[in-house]
Design an enzyme around this catalytic site. Structure first.
Site, short mmCIF file in Angstrom:
data_model
loop_
_atom_site.label_atom_id
_atom_site.label_comp_id
_atom_site.label_asym_id
_atom_site.label_seq_id
_atom_site.Cartn_x
_atom_site.Cartn_y
_atom_site.Cartn_z
N ALA A 52 0.86 -1.19 0.00
CA ALA A 52 0.00 0.00 0.00
C ALA A 52 0.90 1.25 0.00
O ALA A 52 1.94 1.27 0.67
CB ALA A 52 -0.90 -0.01 1.22
N ASP A 112 -11.10 2.91 -6.09
CA ASP A 112 -11.01 4.30 -5.62
C ASP A 112 -9.80 4.50 -4.71
O ASP A 112 -9.21 5.58 -4.71
CB ASP A 112 -12.29 4.67 -4.86
CG ASP A 112 -13.50 4.66 -5.76
OD1 ASP A 112 -13.38 5.06 -6.92
OD2 ASP A 112 -14.58 4.22 -5.30
#
Ligand SMILES: Nc1ncnc2c1ncn2[C@@H]1O[C@H](COP(=O)(O)OP(=O)(O)OP(=O)(O)O)[C@@H](O)[C@H]1O
Ligand SMILES: CCCCCCCCCCCCC/C=C/[C@@H](O)[C@H](CO)NC(=O)CCCCC
Ligand SMILES: [Ca+2]
Length: 571
Positions: free
Chosen positions: A199, A223
């Site tokens: 991430a 998103d």
């Protein structure tokens, strides 16, 4: 054989063959249109010569250029040059075209790949191959088409692509390799591809990479992945231009490098609300054509610290709780939101606090005017123009600086507080949380859902899924078009005398025992903020909309008049 039939210097018109039909093919450079239509539908004796040689067909029509309009055309096709993906030499498959071409020494063919609109904003790449016997004519056509394509300066040639292999149903890599890469290759776009390993890999990489090498950045994911790229790009641009993004009042530098989204996530709201569908091929085609859609971005601060940027939903209460509940069940993929949504609905919590906001006075539209944002939106153009004029007037001291004025304050118990910069249309809610919100008008819509019965909240939620019902038409729902927003949870207000002093609230939020909800047994007084699918640590926040801060490879949602299964570009 005379190869070319120039009607005017800017119009190229020839009779070429498409499959077994003779077609009048026209390239109008002035209007940038390619069109073709069958010269004459075959009848009687002619039909029996269905496979007649192109040379004869060509001969028949040669010299008749002036009278072509007298012929009865069957349905034809028109393709704007701007919607041509590529033009290239075609393989001459002699086996397939044997009958037709056997009399010729060497047939020539070129293929035009172009965008075709299907239903529900879906785009597909179609191909048409034009055949002719004359090499010079063939070269002339190839040259003319490619010259026009070269002039389309907005098209990207080199892209930086980030793929999240774990977003949505974990198909990001496959989607890119099977559906997107072949189209980029067809359009001669080169791509440097990075499959993310953790991430924030993409966000951090954007700070380091040489952006001058690229015409755009593409993210493959949902998103959350888009948000990473957004943070990387906005952060990088502010750093390069020495803007302190931690100052909530400072105007941010705009980012002109476009971002493309190949949807491979769970909600895909940003893609859906800017393209009209979450379909990887459609998005790839928008990127190839070099579409450009400006987008408003809100900056969320706590005191003098930037927390996050948001382009879709900043939601407290219901959507904050849904997100928080869903994180534990990431393994469920997109279904985690439905599961958590159901549980959150049953828990029926409300939260107390104070909302303050400044209305967007310059805005041309309003959240309940039913005027949706469409491609080339008039409301966005007018509103952003008026905002610029207002800002210019403030800069030159012609107008009073409104920054500290016109605040509206609402104190209460809320089921949910949602601020949306765009409609937030997505497959779960095709019209979105605020159907008339605009992508690039410099405003956000604030939706306040006050404490209500479970049944009424369900009625409000269900209306999000229906196209002809108004989710704002309830006495417990209010909606405003705003430019700035602040929230102070009740808990911090009691502790801090100043309502805008945001204090150490975050730390205390979840240590409380819920006294307001003895029946639900919940152990939280405050909800969390859902900021484009990520939770914020702070509950007391302030937010400001930055008009058209970024650009996407999109064009907004096109008006669709037809709901046919297929919408070919027929005349
Ligand atoms: N290699 C990686 N490993 C783990 N997490 C990653 C990796 N790459 C990106 N991420 C993070 O995964 C998170 C979720 O990704 P993404 O948005 O693509 O899918 P999603 O959450 O399923 O979809 P949506 O955001 O549309 O609901 C993002 O916040 C992103 O930061
Ligand atoms: C009984 C039927 C009731 C149905 C109600 C449906 C209403 C759905 C509205 C959905 C609005 C989505 C707004 C977008 C939010 C994204 O930034 C975020 C990240 O992807 N997604 C979610 O938080 C995921 C949010 C998921 C919510 C369910
Ligand atoms: Ca907006």
């Amino acid at each position: 054989m005379e190869p070319v039939q120039p009607l005017t210097p800017r119009v190229l018109c020839s009779v070429l063959s498409v499959k077994s039909h003779s077609c009048e093919v026209t390239l109008d450079s002035g209007r940038a249109l390619l069109s073709w239509k069958e010269v004459r539908p075959r009848r009687g004796r002619e039909r029996s010569r269905a496979g007649a040689c192109l040379a004869q067909a060509f001969q028949r029509v040669r010299g008749l250029t002036g009278t072509l309009t007298h012929r009865l055309p069957s349905a034809g096709h028109i393709v704007p040059v701007s919607e041509i993906v590529s033009v290239g030499e075609a393989d001459v498959d002699e086996k397939y075209y044997g009958m037709q071409w056997k009399h010729m020494c060497k047939p020539h063919a070129f293929t035009v790949h172009y965008v075709q609109r299907m239903k529900k904003h879906r785009w597909r790449c179609k191909a048409v191959t034009f055949w002719c016997s004359d090499e010079q004519l063939y070269c002339h056509w190839l040259q003319a088409l490619n010259d026009l394509l070269e002039q389309l300066a907005c098209r990207p040639k080199r892209l930086l692509v980030y793929i999240n292999p774990y977003g949505g149903k974990k198909k990001g890599r496959q989607i890119y390799e099977k559906k997107v890469a072949p189209l980029f290759c067809l359009a001669s776009i080169t791509a440097d591809v990075i499959v993310t390993e953790y991430a924030n890999h993409a966000r951090d990489n954007i700070y380091e990479v040489n952006l001058d090498k690229y015409d755009g950045i593409v993210c493959v994911g949902g998103d959350g992945m888009f948000s990473e790229v957004l943070h990387g790009l906005i952060g990088r641009i502010q750093k390069d231009s020495d803007v302190d993004h931690n100052n909530p009042k400072i105007p941010l530098s705009r980012c002109y490098m476009r971002i493309g989204i190949i949807p491979a996530g769970s909600t895909d709201c940003v893609c859906f609300a800017t393209v009209g569908i979450n379909d990887p091929v459609t998005s790839a085609l928008h990127i190839i054509l070099g579409d450009s859609q400006p987008l408003d971005v809100s900056a969320v601060h706590n005191k003098k610290t930037l927390l996050k940027y948001t382009v879709s939903l900043l939601g407290y209460g219901f959507y904050g709780d849904v997100l928080k509940g869903s994180e534990k069940n990431r393994w469920l993929g997109p279904a985690r939101y439905d599961f958590s949504g159901f549980k959150t609905f049953l828990s029926h919590r409300y939260y107390e606090g104070t909302v303050s906001f400044q209305p967007a006075k310059w805005a041309v539209g309003s959240p309940r005017d039913n005027v949706c944002c469409t491609a080339g939106c008039y409301i966005c153009r007018q509103s952003s123009k008026q905002l610029e004029e207002q800002q210019r007037a403030e800069t030159y001291g012609l107008q009073h600086n409104e920054q500290e004025e016109n605040w509206t304050t609402v104190k209460g118990k809320f089921m949910s507080i949602n601020i949306v910069v765009m409609s937030c249309a997505c497959p779960r809610s095709p019209k979105g949380l605020s159907p008339a919100a605009h992508l690039a008008d410099g405003t956000a819509d604030l939706i306040l859902v006050r404490k209500c019965s479970r049944l009424n909240f369900l009625r409000h939620l269900i209306r999000h899924t229906k196209s002809n019902s108004d989710q704002f038409d309830f006495p417990f729902v209010d909606v405003y078009r705003i430019k700035t927003f602040q929230f102070t949870p009740k808990h911090s207000e009691e502790d801090d005398s100043e309502s805008t002093d945001l204090g150490n609230i975050g730390k205390k939020n979840f240590a409380q025992i819920c006294t307001d909800h003895p029946t639900c047994g919940c152990s939280q007084l405050n909800s969390v903020w859902n900021c484009d699918g990520e939770t914020l640590e702070q509950t007391a926040i302030e937010m400001r909309v930055h008009c058209q801060l970024i650009r996407l490879f999109a064009r907004g949602i096109e008006d669709s008049h037809k709901e046919d299964d297929e919408m070919p570009s027929r005349v």
